[in-house]
Design a protein around this motif. Structure first.
Motif, PDB file in Angstrom:
ATOM      1  N   GLN A  15      57.539  12.262   7.224  1.00  0.00           N
ATOM      2  CA  GLN A  15      57.285  12.605   5.749  1.00  0.00           C
ATOM      3  C   GLN A  15      57.540  13.943   5.279  1.00  0.00           C
ATOM      4  O   GLN A  15      57.430  14.367   3.954  1.00  0.00           O
ATOM      5  CB  GLN A  15      55.745  12.172   5.307  1.00  0.00           C
ATOM      6  CG  GLN A  15      55.440  10.696   5.638  1.00  0.00           C
ATOM      7  CD  GLN A  15      55.986   9.858   4.648  1.00  0.00           C
ATOM      8  OE1 GLN A  15      57.082   9.405   4.657  1.00  0.00           O
ATOM      9  NE2 GLN A  15      55.584  10.091   3.575  1.00  0.00           N
ATOM     10  N   PHE A  16      57.436  14.896   6.291  1.00  0.00           N
ATOM     11  CA  PHE A  16      57.417  16.372   5.899  1.00  0.00           C
ATOM     12  C   PHE A  16      59.121  16.949   6.314  1.00  0.00           C
ATOM     13  O   PHE A  16      59.329  18.136   6.095  1.00  0.00           O
ATOM     14  CB  PHE A  16      56.603  17.206   6.996  1.00  0.00           C
ATOM     15  CG  PHE A  16      55.153  16.966   6.534  1.00  0.00           C
ATOM     16  CD1 PHE A  16      54.609  17.950   5.747  1.00  0.00           C
ATOM     17  CD2 PHE A  16      54.558  15.963   7.117  1.00  0.00           C
ATOM     18  CE1 PHE A  16      53.022  17.533   5.475  1.00  0.00           C
ATOM     19  CE2 PHE A  16      53.128  15.788   6.936  1.00  0.00           C
ATOM     20  CZ  PHE A  16      52.553  16.484   6.053  1.00  0.00           C
ATOM     21  N   GLN A  72      62.743  14.133   2.321  1.00  0.00           N
ATOM     22  CA  GLN A  72      62.821  14.560   0.934  1.00  0.00           C
ATOM     23  C   GLN A  72      64.091  14.127   0.246  1.00  0.00           C
ATOM     24  O   GLN A  72      64.085  14.177  -1.218  1.00  0.00           O
ATOM     25  CB  GLN A  72      62.141  16.228   0.756  1.00  0.00           C
ATOM     26  CG  GLN A  72      60.864  16.479   1.321  1.00  0.00           C
ATOM     27  CD  GLN A  72      59.836  15.683   0.791  1.00  0.00           C
ATOM     28  OE1 GLN A  72      60.024  15.542  -0.626  1.00  0.00           O
ATOM     29  NE2 GLN A  72      58.862  15.238   1.364  1.00  0.00           N
ATOM     30  N   SER A 128      53.676  12.309  -0.606  1.00  0.00           N
ATOM     31  CA  SER A 128      54.422  12.223   0.719  1.00  0.00           C
ATOM     32  C   SER A 128      53.654  13.040   1.768  1.00  0.00           C
ATOM     33  O   SER A 128      53.354  12.487   2.788  1.00  0.00           O
ATOM     34  CB  SER A 128      55.880  12.842   0.640  1.00  0.00           C
ATOM     35  OG  SER A 128      56.577  12.028  -0.159  1.00  0.00           O
ATOM     36  N   ARG A 129      53.101  14.288   1.472  1.00  0.00           N
ATOM     37  CA  ARG A 129      52.513  15.128   2.269  1.00  0.00           C
ATOM     38  C   ARG A 129      51.153  14.532   2.916  1.00  0.00           C
ATOM     39  O   ARG A 129      50.744  14.671   3.798  1.00  0.00           O
ATOM     40  CB  ARG A 129      52.643  16.630   1.939  1.00  0.00           C
ATOM     41  CG  ARG A 129      54.004  17.080   2.104  1.00  0.00           C
ATOM     42  CD  ARG A 129      53.973  18.682   1.513  1.00  0.00           C
ATOM     43  NE  ARG A 129      55.269  19.295   1.756  1.00  0.00           N
ATOM     44  CZ  ARG A 129      55.680  20.466   1.244  1.00  0.00           C
ATOM     45  NH1 ARG A 129      54.779  20.993   0.845  1.00  0.00           N
ATOM     46  NH2 ARG A 129      56.986  20.795   1.518  1.00  0.00           N
ATOM     47  N   ARG A 182      55.591  16.835  -3.976  1.00  0.00           N
ATOM     48  CA  ARG A 182      55.764  16.508  -2.682  1.00  0.00           C
ATOM     49  C   ARG A 182      54.166  16.014  -2.263  1.00  0.00           C
ATOM     50  O   ARG A 182      53.876  15.832  -0.892  1.00  0.00           O
ATOM     51  CB  ARG A 182      56.203  17.493  -1.816  1.00  0.00           C
ATOM     52  CG  ARG A 182      57.580  17.633  -1.909  1.00  0.00           C
ATOM     53  CD  ARG A 182      58.195  18.773  -1.008  1.00  0.00           C
ATOM     54  NE  ARG A 182      59.548  19.156  -1.137  1.00  0.00           N
ATOM     55  CZ  ARG A 182      60.125  19.926  -0.475  1.00  0.00           C
ATOM     56  NH1 ARG A 182      59.796  20.473   0.702  1.00  0.00           N
ATOM     57  NH2 ARG A 182      61.320  20.077  -0.696  1.00  0.00           N
TER      58      ARG A 182
END
Length: 310
Positions: free
Chosen positions: A208-209, A214, A290-291, A287
């Protein structure tokens, strides 16, 4: 160069230049918060019903909802059960695969085909609702192009290309599931535990990071850029556009899909939760989503690994 009409609100357009079925799909997908529209509603509903029926069959065979993973006990009594249905036969095949059967090769191919069906249904149920904004965007561009007299292709072709990519991904997911089940020594329908589950969750959280995540998420959030820049007026070209959007979606969501191995591949509670998370992630900005999701899943994985080795 083609440009959308400036005196028209794209959210209020009536898509007068599409045919009747195209107008229906475009109108129903007017608001991205609607999880399903026209074709999406039918396909996703069938997929969810198949998955619910498979989960009900597994619970019936096992005598409880425990093999289905966390949370399933809450809805087990409401799951449909039909001993003669296609879903029950697929579930029976999946249940026939314990760790020994997978390695012996006796019924492995039948199990594999059953898992492919399950993952294909899962992809349709979880990913099609999140594709509504993308198909809506295509319908907007197509309607304006048709108003100019340009040839346009039906939105269903775009959706078919999108689903084709996820169907191919289902083939890979099924193979991975069989390998993981063999390594972990569990049946294919049961959630893996301990270090194996921890590694899956940690990997999904870390992904995810990553920049790749992204980049793919950005493409999913902004389908207009791809659809407009690579606009095609042929059926093959639009099918490829759908495939391209499907690849971006796969790049965005594959790790989260693998979480199903840790919580149970027939765990419809977690399927619904991940579908909602993915929809919010794709339609949001920034973000944070997601994060936050990555941090929760990653820490969960670390906790499982720590618990298993100590």
């Amino acid at each position: 160069m083609f440009t959308p009409s400036s005196n028209r609100d794209p959210l209020e357009g009536r898509f007068d230049h599409l045919d009747r079925s195209g107008q229906t799909i475009a109108t129903l997908s007017r608001k991205p918060v609607w999880l399903v529209f026209a074709m999406v509603l039918v396909t996703a509903a069938i997929a969810w019903w198949l998955l619910l029926s498979m989960a009900g069959a597994v619970a019936g065979f096992e005598g409880s909802a425990r093999p289905l993973g966390p949370g399933m006990a809450l809805i087990a009594r409401f799951l449909p059960i039909d001993s003669s249905s296609f879903a029950t036969r697929i579930a029976d095949l999946c249940l026939s695969a314990d760790s020994g059967a997978l390695l012996s090769g006796g019924g492995a191919f039948g199990v594999y085909l059953a898992l492919v069906v399950m993952w294909t249904a899962m992809a349709a149920a979880m990913m099609l609702p999140t594709a509504a904004p993308m198909i809506r965007t295509y319908a907007e561009i197509a309607d304006t192009a048709a108003a100019r007299g340009d040839a346009v292709v039906h939105p269903l072709v775009l959706a078919a290309g999108y689903l084709f990519v996820w169907s191919l991904a289902a083939i890979v997911f099924a193979f991975v599931q069989m390998l993981v089940a063999s390594f972990a020594g569990t049946g294919t329908t049961r959630p893996v535990e301990g270090v194996v589950a921890g590694v899956i969750l940690l990997g999904a959280g870390v992904y995810q990071f990553t920049p790749l995540k992204q980049a793919c998420l950005s493409k999913c959030r902004n389908p207009f850029t791809t659809l407009f820049a690579r606009w095609r007026s042929s059926t093959t070209g639009v099918f490829r556009l759908g495939m391209e959007q499907g690849l971006w979606c796969l790049g965005c969501c594959w790790a989260m899909m693998l979480i199903m191995l840790a919580v149970g591949s027939m765990n419809v509670v977690w399927m619904a939760a991940l579908t909602l998370f993915t929809f919010v992630e794709k339609t949001g900005t920034g973000r944070v989503t997601s994060r936050l999701g990555g941090a929760i899943v990653g820490l969960w994985g670390v906790a499982l690994i720590w618990s298993a080795v100590n």
